[in-house]
Scaffold this active site. Sequence first.
Site, PDB file in Angstrom:
ATOM      1  CB  CYS A   2      -0.934   0.141   1.213  1.00 22.46           C
ATOM      2  SG  CYS A   2      -2.180  -1.165   1.306  1.00 22.46           S
ATOM      3  N   GLY A  28       0.146  -0.154  -4.973  1.00 21.70           N
ATOM      4  CA  GLY A  28      -1.186  -0.731  -4.822  1.00 21.70           C
ATOM      5  C   GLY A  28      -2.073  -0.354  -5.972  1.00 21.70           C
ATOM      6  CG  ASN A 102       2.491   0.562   3.739  1.00 23.88           C
ATOM      7  OD1 ASN A 102       3.630   0.910   3.514  1.00 23.88           O
ATOM      8  ND2 ASN A 102       2.059  -0.627   3.397  1.00 23.88           N
ATOM      9  N   GLY A 103       0.970  -1.436   6.197  1.00 18.58           N
ATOM     10  CA  GLY A 103       1.658  -2.377   7.069  1.00 18.58           C
ATOM     11  C   GLY A 103       0.822  -3.616   7.306  1.00 18.58           C
ATOM     12  CB  CYS A 238      10.615  -4.069   4.299  1.00 14.68           C
ATOM     13  SG  CYS A 238      10.176  -5.143   2.927  1.00 14.68           S
ATOM     14  CE1 TYR A 244       8.229  -6.376  -8.622  1.00 13.10           C
ATOM     15  CE2 TYR A 244       6.999  -6.212  -6.573  1.00 13.10           C
ATOM     16  CZ  TYR A 244       7.022  -6.276  -7.951  1.00 13.10           C
ATOM     17  OH  TYR A 244       5.858  -6.226  -8.660  1.00 13.10           O
ATOM     18  CG  ASP A 347      12.623 -10.654 -12.863  1.00 12.36           C
ATOM     19  OD1 ASP A 347      12.498  -9.443 -12.574  1.00 12.36           O
ATOM     20  OD2 ASP A 347      11.653 -11.408 -13.034  1.00 12.36           O
ATOM     21  CB  CYS A 384       6.148 -11.166   3.801  1.00  9.70           C
ATOM     22  SG  CYS A 384       6.258  -9.579   4.663  1.00  9.70           S
ATOM     23  CB  CYS A 435      12.588  -7.110   8.112  1.00  8.60           C
ATOM     24  SG  CYS A 435      11.562  -8.606   8.123  1.00  8.60           S
ATOM     25  CB  CYS A 438      10.664 -12.891   2.398  1.00  5.39           C
ATOM     26  SG  CYS A 438      11.727 -11.540   1.847  1.00  5.39           S
TER      27      CYS A 438
HETATM   28  P1  AMP Z   1       6.714 -15.358 -10.008  1.00  6.75           P
HETATM   29  O1  AMP Z   1       6.258 -15.452 -11.402  1.00  6.75           O
HETATM   30  O2  AMP Z   1       5.666 -15.799  -9.024  1.00  6.75           O
HETATM   31  O3  AMP Z   1       8.041 -16.033  -9.748  1.00  6.75           O
HETATM   32  O4  AMP Z   1       6.883 -13.820  -9.698  1.00  6.75           O
HETATM   33  C1  AMP Z   1       8.091 -13.204  -9.864  1.00  6.75           C
HETATM   34  C2  AMP Z   1       7.892 -11.836 -10.416  1.00  6.75           C
HETATM   35  O5  AMP Z   1       6.894 -11.106  -9.693  1.00  6.75           O
HETATM   36  C3  AMP Z   1       9.197 -11.089 -10.289  1.00  6.75           C
HETATM   37  O6  AMP Z   1       9.574 -10.778 -11.597  1.00  6.75           O
HETATM   38  C4  AMP Z   1       8.887  -9.853  -9.500  1.00  6.75           C
HETATM   39  O7  AMP Z   1       9.190  -8.731 -10.289  1.00  6.75           O
HETATM   40  C5  AMP Z   1       7.408  -9.881  -9.207  1.00  6.75           C
HETATM   41  N1  AMP Z   1       7.141  -9.891  -7.742  1.00  6.75           N
HETATM   42  C6  AMP Z   1       7.888 -10.358  -6.765  1.00  6.75           C
HETATM   43  N2  AMP Z   1       7.272 -10.223  -5.572  1.00  6.75           N
HETATM   44  C7  AMP Z   1       6.099  -9.638  -5.800  1.00  6.75           C
HETATM   45  C8  AMP Z   1       5.022  -9.231  -4.969  1.00  6.75           C
HETATM   46  N3  AMP Z   1       5.037  -9.417  -3.664  1.00  6.75           N
HETATM   47  N4  AMP Z   1       3.964  -8.657  -5.586  1.00  6.75           N
HETATM   48  C9  AMP Z   1       3.944  -8.486  -6.906  1.00  6.75           C
HETATM   49  N5  AMP Z   1       4.930  -8.854  -7.732  1.00  6.75           N
HETATM   50  C10 AMP Z   1       5.998  -9.423  -7.196  1.00  6.75           C
END
Ligand code: AMP
Length: 479
Positions: A2, A28, A102-103, A238, A244, A347, A384, A435, A438
């Site tokens: 958020c 968000g 947010n939290g 965090c 990311y 990535d 998380c 933190c 994860c």
């Molecule tokens: P996945 O396809 O499930 O392995 O998602 C990985 C991709 O989702 C990565 O390329 C990240 O950029 C993105 N990502 C990682 N964590 C999150 C998150 N909590 N919410 C949305 N996107 C995420």
Amino acid sequence: MCGIVGIVDAGGVSHPLYYALFALQHRGQESAGISTWDGSSFYKFKGMGLVAEVFTKETLSELKGHVGIGHVRYPTTGANLPENTQPFNFRFRDHHFAIAYNGNLVNSAELRDAFEQDGEIFSTTTDTEIVASTIVHEFRKSGKIEEAIIHCMHVLRGSYSVILMLDGILYAFRDPVGIKPLCIGTTENGFVVASESVAIDTLGGTLVRDVYPGELFRITGAGFEAMQIAVADRKAHCIFEYIYFARADSVMEGKLVYDVRRQIGASLFDEAPVRADLVSPVPDSGTSVAIGFSHHSGIPYLEALMKNRYTARTFIKPSQKEREQAVRLKLNPIIGHIEGKKVVLVDDSIVRGTTSRHIVELMKESGAAEVHVRIGSPQIIAPCYLGVDMPTRAELIASTRPVEEVKDSIAATTLHHVSLEALVKAIGIDRENLCTGCLTGKYPLSIEGESCLSRSIDFVVGSYQAKLGSFPPRTGAAK
Ligand code: AMP
């Protein structure tokens, strides 16, 4: 997750709040809302969808006043209900109170239960309402908002960055260990407090600094003052914000996130060098990491994938099938860059593995000779509980599989994740002040059924209580 923002501005706040929320859209996409106050009345408008979908010129023109708060909400399973859209406005006796949060609280069930035992009723399933009730209950007794927030810090367990508007005065505070970000800045005609500095940039403002963990700001048109109301023996920022979640152009705890990510890219090459023809990011989250990798390795940066900018983040799709479809919608391979080439794909993270598996397949279908995947975070092995929407252990591809198995599962030629040591070094904050739940499965706060770090955080709340009201502003603007 958020995004939150609070603004005091002599020129009116509806447009600045809208722009700030726009800048925080990545935090968000489920819903957006704004509450304002014009000295005698509350105004609010909120709805489901992106900021640009929710507000119109007309709705913004009705949000009157020189002070207000805004919120963008991230979807979390089971809770994407219109009534959970923030900010929440409350009336209490003659007071008008609005809150954006947010939290994530780890003791919300306990707190809710205690309130319900006392006959309190809730109209949403959010932690925000629990925070609001906790504050209002205490405020009712003392009539002092600062004391109510001190009480709040005593009872809330979890992550929280909160912006309140009480009778036209803004209050902003951050949990004692600073898990979620919050920063403050000045604009030409006022002040802004927001989840990330990009919101301040968008308003042409100047970042003053982060709100310190455990600190409370009181902001009016005349300036702001800060009170340190909780002091912890360490922090727990965090780590995933740097990996990311935050925008690369944000400055957090004095670090430009973009540069942190470039350094991660350089470390990825040092840790797992490779001979290749090109380095391509998985756009957009891998871009700054890939640039760092390319500069450091000398391997040309050349995009192998083009992103369709008009699709929302794939993660927001609830089912696996829909997520796969969304990845296809989102990314198109540039065959001319890929055919016959050894490609390094960069990535930020692998969560379920859907994105990486699909992209490696796309590369191979497009004729890549080799696909070397480099990831800007260590393996994500645990959920998380403190505010990032991560799946359960069962869904996390790395929770039970070593890197070699994940490599086979996504069919990459090689796979390397940056080490935790290199990541921490790139961030430039001591590991014990981050933190890493994860990535390590060890959390800074005690969480039922999970292991806590051997030295969990101790904090003293309210040690500055006596100084409340006379606490000198650390920084301030004389306006
Ligand atoms: P996945 O396809 O499930 O392995 O998602 C990985 C991709 O989702 C990565 O390329 C990240 O950029 C993105 N990502 C990682 N964590 C999150 C998150 N909590 N919410 C949305 N996107 C995420």
